[in-house]
Design a protein around this motif. Structure first.
Motif, PDB file in Angstrom:
ATOM      1  N   TRP A 129      -9.142   5.821   5.767  1.00 24.79           N
ATOM      2  CA  TRP A 129      -8.510   6.763   6.693  1.00 24.79           C
ATOM      3  C   TRP A 129      -8.602   6.221   8.115  1.00 24.79           C
ATOM      4  O   TRP A 129      -9.577   5.568   8.488  1.00 24.79           O
ATOM      5  N   GLY A 130      -7.597   6.545   8.900  1.00 27.60           N
ATOM      6  CA  GLY A 130      -7.670   6.252  10.311  1.00 27.60           C
ATOM      7  C   GLY A 130      -8.511   7.298  11.029  1.00 27.60           C
ATOM      8  O   GLY A 130      -8.997   8.251  10.424  1.00 27.60           O
ATOM      9  N   CYS A 180       4.613  10.655   2.920  1.00 26.95           N
ATOM     10  CA  CYS A 180       4.043   9.513   2.244  1.00 26.95           C
ATOM     11  C   CYS A 180       5.130   8.482   2.005  1.00 26.95           C
ATOM     12  O   CYS A 180       6.316   8.824   1.854  1.00 26.95           O
ATOM     13  N   ILE A 181       4.723   7.223   1.973  1.00 24.62           N
ATOM     14  CA  ILE A 181       5.646   6.167   1.579  1.00 24.62           C
ATOM     15  C   ILE A 181       4.914   5.274   0.592  1.00 24.62           C
ATOM     16  O   ILE A 181       3.773   4.848   0.847  1.00 24.62           O
ATOM     17  N   SER A 182       5.537   5.017  -0.540  1.00 25.38           N
ATOM     18  CA  SER A 182       4.868   4.238  -1.574  1.00 25.38           C
ATOM     19  C   SER A 182       4.919   2.754  -1.227  1.00 25.38           C
ATOM     20  O   SER A 182       5.537   2.346  -0.247  1.00 25.38           O
ATOM     21  N   GLY A 183       4.274   1.941  -2.062  1.00 24.04           N
ATOM     22  CA  GLY A 183       4.191   0.522  -1.785  1.00 24.04           C
ATOM     23  C   GLY A 183       5.515  -0.195  -1.893  1.00 24.04           C
ATOM     24  O   GLY A 183       6.414   0.006  -1.083  1.00 24.04           O
ATOM     25  N   ALA A 184       5.661  -1.011  -2.914  1.00 23.77           N
ATOM     26  CA  ALA A 184       6.812  -1.908  -3.000  1.00 23.77           C
ATOM     27  C   ALA A 184       8.152  -1.179  -2.933  1.00 23.77           C
ATOM     28  O   ALA A 184       9.081  -1.607  -2.247  1.00 23.77           O
ATOM     29  N   GLU A 185       8.268  -0.031  -3.623  1.00 22.27           N
ATOM     30  CA  GLU A 185       9.568   0.662  -3.689  1.00 22.27           C
ATOM     31  C   GLU A 185       9.893   1.434  -2.423  1.00 22.27           C
ATOM     32  O   GLU A 185      11.058   1.754  -2.173  1.00 22.27           O
ATOM     33  N   GLY A 186       8.900   1.760  -1.628  1.00 23.56           N
ATOM     34  CA  GLY A 186       9.150   2.521  -0.411  1.00 23.56           C
ATOM     35  C   GLY A 186       9.670   3.918  -0.665  1.00 23.56           C
ATOM     36  O   GLY A 186      10.404   4.474   0.160  1.00 23.56           O
ATOM     37  N   ILE A 187       9.254   4.510  -1.767  1.00 20.48           N
ATOM     38  CA  ILE A 187       9.676   5.876  -2.074  1.00 20.48           C
ATOM     39  C   ILE A 187       8.962   6.836  -1.122  1.00 20.48           C
ATOM     40  O   ILE A 187       7.768   6.700  -0.883  1.00 20.48           O
ATOM     41  N   CYS A 224      -3.444   8.852   9.091  1.00 16.47           N
ATOM     42  CA  CYS A 224      -2.824   8.063   8.039  1.00 16.47           C
ATOM     43  C   CYS A 224      -3.941   7.587   7.112  1.00 16.47           C
ATOM     44  O   CYS A 224      -5.100   7.433   7.531  1.00 16.47           O
ATOM     45  N   ALA A 225      -3.585   7.391   5.870  1.00 13.84           N
ATOM     46  CA  ALA A 225      -4.573   7.031   4.862  1.00 13.84           C
ATOM     47  C   ALA A 225      -3.918   6.234   3.750  1.00 13.84           C
ATOM     48  O   ALA A 225      -2.712   6.331   3.526  1.00 13.84           O
ATOM     49  N   THR A 226      -4.732   5.468   3.024  1.00  9.26           N
ATOM     50  CA  THR A 226      -4.218   4.643   1.920  1.00  9.26           C
ATOM     51  C   THR A 226      -4.178   5.447   0.627  1.00  9.26           C
ATOM     52  O   THR A 226      -4.639   5.003  -0.428  1.00  9.26           O
ATOM     53  N   VAL A 227      -3.633   6.638   0.711  1.00 13.95           N
ATOM     54  CA  VAL A 227      -3.541   7.512  -0.452  1.00 13.95           C
ATOM     55  C   VAL A 227      -2.362   8.443  -0.251  1.00 13.95           C
ATOM     56  O   VAL A 227      -2.031   8.810   0.880  1.00 13.95           O
ATOM     57  N   CYS A 228      -1.710   8.795  -1.358  1.00 12.67           N
ATOM     58  CA  CYS A 228      -0.546   9.671  -1.264  1.00 12.67           C
ATOM     59  C   CYS A 228      -0.696  10.951  -2.068  1.00 12.67           C
ATOM     60  O   CYS A 228       0.264  11.694  -2.211  1.00 12.67           O
ATOM     61  N   THR A 229      -1.862  11.217  -2.613  1.00 13.58           N
ATOM     62  CA  THR A 229      -2.028  12.436  -3.386  1.00 13.58           C
ATOM     63  C   THR A 229      -2.129  13.645  -2.469  1.00 13.58           C
ATOM     64  O   THR A 229      -2.522  13.519  -1.307  1.00 13.58           O
ATOM     65  N   ASP A 230      -1.835  14.805  -2.990  1.00 17.88           N
ATOM     66  CA  ASP A 230      -1.885  16.019  -2.189  1.00 17.88           C
ATOM     67  C   ASP A 230      -3.294  16.296  -1.684  1.00 17.88           C
ATOM     68  O   ASP A 230      -3.493  16.784  -0.573  1.00 17.88           O
ATOM     69  N   LEU A 263       0.827  -1.203   0.000  1.00 21.29           N
ATOM     70  CA  LEU A 263       0.000   0.000   0.000  1.00 21.29           C
ATOM     71  C   LEU A 263       0.858   1.249   0.000  1.00 21.29           C
ATOM     72  O   LEU A 263       1.933   1.281   0.611  1.00 21.29           O
ATOM     73  N   ALA A 264       0.368   2.280  -0.658  1.00 17.93           N
ATOM     74  CA  ALA A 264       0.924   3.613  -0.446  1.00 17.93           C
ATOM     75  C   ALA A 264       0.206   4.190   0.773  1.00 17.93           C
ATOM     76  O   ALA A 264      -1.028   4.195   0.825  1.00 17.93           O
ATOM     77  N   ILE A 265       0.957   4.646   1.750  1.00 19.16           N
ATOM     78  CA  ILE A 265       0.368   5.199   2.971  1.00 19.16           C
ATOM     79  C   ILE A 265       0.807   6.654   3.104  1.00 19.16           C
ATOM     80  O   ILE A 265       1.997   6.968   3.061  1.00 19.16           O
TER      81      ILE A 265
END
Length: 123
Positions: A113-114, A50-57, A96-102, A32-34
């Motif tokens: 969302w939490g 934000c932290i992306s899924g697999a890559e952890g960017i 925290c939320a399962t989204v990384c958009t502004d 997940l992107a969180i």
């Protein structure tokens, strides 16, 4: 069904540190992107990190760069936000939320969302 629960908020003095945790259930956090967002009284909600899924960017808004660190623990299925050198402007409810958009939304995507955790920075 994904669920998010934040913890770790509280009261801190300027210059101190707090660490927030986002416990993820119903899905692997590493897939997940969180995003971490905050909302101060009378202000718009803003994306903090934000932290992306697999890559952890990772992403940080300019005002927290060098002070906040986002990380993920795949074993515990949590995403953390370490906040150092806190400032009064960091006060707000952190989500925290399962989204990384502004905007905190993603067209066609269901986001979770939490419940939020209060962070107050005051002398």
């Amino acid at each position: 069904q994904v669920q998010l629960v934040e913890s770790g908020g509280g009261l801190a003095q300027p210059g101190e540190s707090l660490e927030l945790s986002c416990a993820v259930s119903g899905f692997r956090a590493e897939w997940l992107a969180i995003g971490w967002f905050r909302q101060a009284p009378g202000k718009e909600r803003e994306r903090v990190s934000c932290i992306s899924g697999a890559e952890g960017i990772t992403y940080y808004r300019d005002s927290v760069k060098g002070r906040f660190t986002v990380s993920r623990d795949n074993g515990l299925n949590t995403v953390s936000l370490k906040m150092d050198t806190l400032e009064s402007d960091d006060t707000g409810v952190y989500y925290c939320a399962t989204v990384c958009t502004d905007s905190g939304t993603a067209p066609g995507v269901v986001t979770t969302w939490g419940q939020g955790t209060q962070v107050t920075v005051s002398a």
